[in-house]
Design a protein around this motif. Sequence first.
Motif, PDB file in Angstrom:
ATOM      1  N   ASN A  15       0.824  -1.217   0.000  1.00  0.00           N
ATOM      2  CA  ASN A  15       0.000   0.000   0.000  1.00  0.00           C
ATOM      3  C   ASN A  15       0.854   1.262   0.000  1.00  0.00           C
ATOM      4  O   ASN A  15       0.517   2.250  -0.644  1.00  0.00           O
ATOM      5  N   VAL A  18       2.774   1.468  -3.536  1.00  0.00           N
ATOM      6  CA  VAL A  18       1.994   1.835  -4.715  1.00  0.00           C
ATOM      7  C   VAL A  18       1.885   3.355  -4.840  1.00  0.00           C
ATOM      8  O   VAL A  18       1.929   3.905  -5.938  1.00  0.00           O
ATOM      9  N   GLU A  19       1.817   4.050  -3.711  1.00  0.00           N
ATOM     10  CA  GLU A  19       1.754   5.522  -3.738  1.00  0.00           C
ATOM     11  C   GLU A  19       3.022   6.099  -4.358  1.00  0.00           C
ATOM     12  O   GLU A  19       2.976   7.034  -5.145  1.00  0.00           O
ATOM     13  N   TYR A  22       3.525   4.563  -8.295  1.00  0.00           N
ATOM     14  CA  TYR A  22       2.606   5.095  -9.297  1.00  0.00           C
ATOM     15  C   TYR A  22       2.923   6.572  -9.592  1.00  0.00           C
ATOM     16  O   TYR A  22       2.810   7.037 -10.714  1.00  0.00           O
ATOM     17  N   ARG A  23       3.356   7.315  -8.565  1.00  0.00           N
ATOM     18  CA  ARG A  23       3.770   8.708  -8.802  1.00  0.00           C
ATOM     19  C   ARG A  23       4.986   8.766  -9.712  1.00  0.00           C
ATOM     20  O   ARG A  23       5.075   9.600 -10.597  1.00  0.00           O
ATOM     21  N   LEU A  26       3.888   7.924 -13.342  1.00  0.00           N
ATOM     22  CA  LEU A  26       3.142   9.013 -13.987  1.00  0.00           C
ATOM     23  C   LEU A  26       4.030  10.212 -14.295  1.00  0.00           C
ATOM     24  O   LEU A  26       3.649  11.087 -15.062  1.00  0.00           O
ATOM     25  N   SER A  27       5.200  10.302 -13.657  1.00  0.00           N
ATOM     26  CA  SER A  27       6.088  11.440 -13.895  1.00  0.00           C
ATOM     27  C   SER A  27       7.252  11.076 -14.805  1.00  0.00           C
ATOM     28  O   SER A  27       8.125  11.894 -15.033  1.00  0.00           O
ATOM     29  N   PHE A  35       0.393   4.339 -19.004  1.00  0.00           N
ATOM     30  CA  PHE A  35      -0.415   4.314 -17.768  1.00  0.00           C
ATOM     31  C   PHE A  35      -1.468   5.420 -17.779  1.00  0.00           C
ATOM     32  O   PHE A  35      -1.855   5.909 -16.743  1.00  0.00           O
ATOM     33  N   ASP A  36      -1.904   5.821 -18.981  1.00  0.00           N
ATOM     34  CA  ASP A  36      -2.792   6.987 -19.042  1.00  0.00           C
ATOM     35  C   ASP A  36      -4.271   6.629 -18.886  1.00  0.00           C
ATOM     36  O   ASP A  36      -5.135   7.405 -19.236  1.00  0.00           O
ATOM     37  N   ASP A  37      -4.551   5.441 -18.390  1.00  0.00           N
ATOM     38  CA  ASP A  37      -5.920   5.055 -18.065  1.00  0.00           C
ATOM     39  C   ASP A  37      -6.552   6.168 -17.219  1.00  0.00           C
ATOM     40  O   ASP A  37      -5.995   6.607 -16.227  1.00  0.00           O
ATOM     41  N   MET A  40      -8.198   6.272 -12.301  1.00  0.00           N
ATOM     42  CA  MET A  40      -7.050   6.112 -11.419  1.00  0.00           C
ATOM     43  C   MET A  40      -7.272   5.042 -10.358  1.00  0.00           C
ATOM     44  O   MET A  40      -6.342   4.328  -9.993  1.00  0.00           O
ATOM     45  N   GLU A  41      -8.503   4.913  -9.891  1.00  0.00           N
ATOM     46  CA  GLU A  41      -8.769   3.883  -8.877  1.00  0.00           C
ATOM     47  C   GLU A  41      -8.468   2.494  -9.431  1.00  0.00           C
ATOM     48  O   GLU A  41      -7.882   1.659  -8.760  1.00  0.00           O
ATOM     49  N   ILE A  44      -4.723   1.981  -9.722  1.00  0.00           N
ATOM     50  CA  ILE A  44      -4.072   1.717  -8.442  1.00  0.00           C
ATOM     51  C   ILE A  44      -4.330   0.281  -7.990  1.00  0.00           C
ATOM     52  O   ILE A  44      -3.430  -0.399  -7.490  1.00  0.00           O
TER      53      ILE A  44
ATOM     54  N   ALA B 299     -11.233  13.263 -13.565  1.00  0.00           N
ATOM     55  CA  ALA B 299     -10.142  12.301 -13.776  1.00  0.00           C
ATOM     56  C   ALA B 299      -8.801  13.019 -13.903  1.00  0.00           C
ATOM     57  O   ALA B 299      -7.790  12.594 -13.344  1.00  0.00           O
ATOM     58  N   ARG B 302      -7.743  14.539 -10.548  1.00  0.00           N
ATOM     59  CA  ARG B 302      -7.360  13.495  -9.608  1.00  0.00           C
ATOM     60  C   ARG B 302      -5.896  13.119  -9.794  1.00  0.00           C
ATOM     61  O   ARG B 302      -5.146  12.982  -8.842  1.00  0.00           O
ATOM     62  N   LYS B 303      -5.495  12.967 -11.034  1.00  0.00           N
ATOM     63  CA  LYS B 303      -4.122  12.596 -11.342  1.00  0.00           C
ATOM     64  C   LYS B 303      -3.160  13.699 -10.889  1.00  0.00           C
ATOM     65  O   LYS B 303      -2.155  13.456 -10.240  1.00  0.00           O
ATOM     66  N   PHE B 306      -2.884  13.902  -7.104  1.00  0.00           N
ATOM     67  CA  PHE B 306      -2.087  12.769  -6.613  1.00  0.00           C
ATOM     68  C   PHE B 306      -0.601  13.068  -6.804  1.00  0.00           C
ATOM     69  O   PHE B 306       0.212  12.886  -5.894  1.00  0.00           O
ATOM     70  N   LEU B 307      -0.240  13.585  -7.989  1.00  0.00           N
ATOM     71  CA  LEU B 307       1.169  13.898  -8.259  1.00  0.00           C
ATOM     72  C   LEU B 307       1.658  15.050  -7.389  1.00  0.00           C
ATOM     73  O   LEU B 307       2.840  15.169  -7.119  1.00  0.00           O
ATOM     74  N   HIS B 311      -2.415  11.657  -0.834  1.00  0.00           N
ATOM     75  CA  HIS B 311      -2.499  10.199  -0.803  1.00  0.00           C
ATOM     76  C   HIS B 311      -3.736   9.764  -1.592  1.00  0.00           C
ATOM     77  O   HIS B 311      -4.788  10.386  -1.463  1.00  0.00           O
ATOM     78  N   SER B 312      -3.589   8.708  -2.390  1.00  0.00           N
ATOM     79  CA  SER B 312      -4.717   8.321  -3.252  1.00  0.00           C
ATOM     80  C   SER B 312      -5.988   8.058  -2.442  1.00  0.00           C
ATOM     81  O   SER B 312      -7.087   8.353  -2.902  1.00  0.00           O
TER      82      SER B 312
END
Lengths: 121, 328
Positions: A15, A18-19, A22-23, A26-27, A35-37, A40-41, A44, B299, B302-303, B306-307, B311-312
């Motif tokens: 848990n 993943v935070e 995933y950051r 995405l960067s 990963f542009d789905d 986001m839920e 994750i 959406a 949200r991204k 998060f960045l 926290h998600s």
Amino acid sequence: MASLYERLGGEAAVNQAVEIFYRKVLSDDRVQHFFDDVDMERQIAKQKAFLTMVFGGPSHYSGKDMREGHQHLVARGLNDSHVDAIVELLSETLQELGAGESDIREMATIANSVRDDVLNR
Amino acid sequence: MAKVEYCGSVVDVASSVSVLDALLAHGHEIPHGCRAGACQSCLMQATQGCVPEAAQDGLKSTLKAQNYFLACRCQAATDLVVQLPQASAVRFSATVIERELLAEDVMALHLRSDAPIDYRAGQYMTLWRDERLGRSYSLASVPSLDAHLTFHVKRAPGGVMSGWIHDRLRTGETLQLQGPVGSCFYVPETADQNLLLAGTGTGLAPLYGIARDALHAGHRGDIHLFHGALDTAGLYLVDALRRLEARYSNFHYHPSVLRSPAQLPEGVQVGAIDRLISTTAPELTGWKVFLCGAPDLVAQLRKRIFLAGAHSADIYADAFFSAAPPPS
Ligand SMILES: Cc1cc2nc3c(=O)[nH]c(=O)nc-3n(C[C@H](O)[C@H](O)[C@H](O)COP(=O)(O)OP(=O)(O)OC[C@H]3O[C@@H](n4cnc5c(N)ncnc54)[C@H](O)[C@@H]3O)c2cc1C
């Protein structure tokens, strides 16, 4: 002896990881477009399942799932260089969580063991 | 391939097709809306068989226990016998107390329900025009502050439900309600956490409720509310929000428009809401975030958020999906 998954801290570690992971993904210009789905839920949840697997935890992935799950990405150009980037980001994630060298290597070995399935070879 | 029985007829349902789509394809009239598991207007009940867990996501435990499920989320693995819910079991009536135009195309609808409703500010309910047509609307009222249920309804171009609410529904008339649902609401446990509330259009409805709920509960962290609109005509409740700002030093209201008018009202910024958020609150580690409104905006925000460090699990979002046409 405790398994890699237990040593890393089990579900709580996943848990946390993943935070961070995933950051990073995405960067990172090398891989973010895979990963542009928009959901986001869902992303994750997928990442958690993936991290559990590469941490050597209880995983329900089969080689067939790996192939099917990445087919559309291979069609979009997913190749070895991207898998290398992901392994790199995974290693950085574990480093930030304070994992030792040998645990990180063990994780990378698991990640590399599914490389051919991921790349549909 | 599972068999699903409805009203005495048996329909074969392939594993890739939802029970909703299979029944609709066979000419059955099943009420439905967003097809995304949010609006709950395709609620059905299984009288025989076992519904998949995913089809009960977001339902109240009492409904789950009675085998209610969302037909749009239900991929039947085994045979089922299903029916539409008895209206009296899940819906109740409410009377229109007042209609109030908040902006050119946004109507506040104040309702009094016949039975007491247990809800949290920021949740949403399904409003039914008749047996078949239901749509989700978010609650802008706060149970501890407001006597009535308040919704903000934006007129959608050619919209059947919102058009009816704007043009036909009169004060004193009744309509059916279902719900409430949703997890986009304030919990007082974290009174020192900073809150970011952001939305466009009638996404303000739940955010207005959440902000007042938090302030009333004595929230101590900062609360930043960003409301975006196309132009100044789309900004509403401006005075009420300014009054809240004057009254509570930790509340900050940030209205913005995409199109710059000839004369920009004081305090209104021009620009995309995501950019304004990044400028005002670039670092969001430890924040709790509520996002409401148009699905693509939600959406995208949200991204970004998060960045920016949130926290998600601290990002709550209600995307206002519109009713989707069946897949062709
Ligand atoms: C969880 C949730 C909460 C919601 N909360 C609110 C709320 O608080 N206030 C509110 O006003 N709405 C809210 N909505 C949206 C609402 O449920 C309806 O989708 C909306 O009112 C349009 O319904 P309609 O029957 O009038 O339009 P329809 O007859 O279903 O649609 C008519 C046409 O307009 C298009 N359309 C629909 N909505 C829009 C739009 N916003 N902008 C442009 N075109 C559109 C449709 O695609 C269609 O082509 C929410 C939706 C969800 C899922």
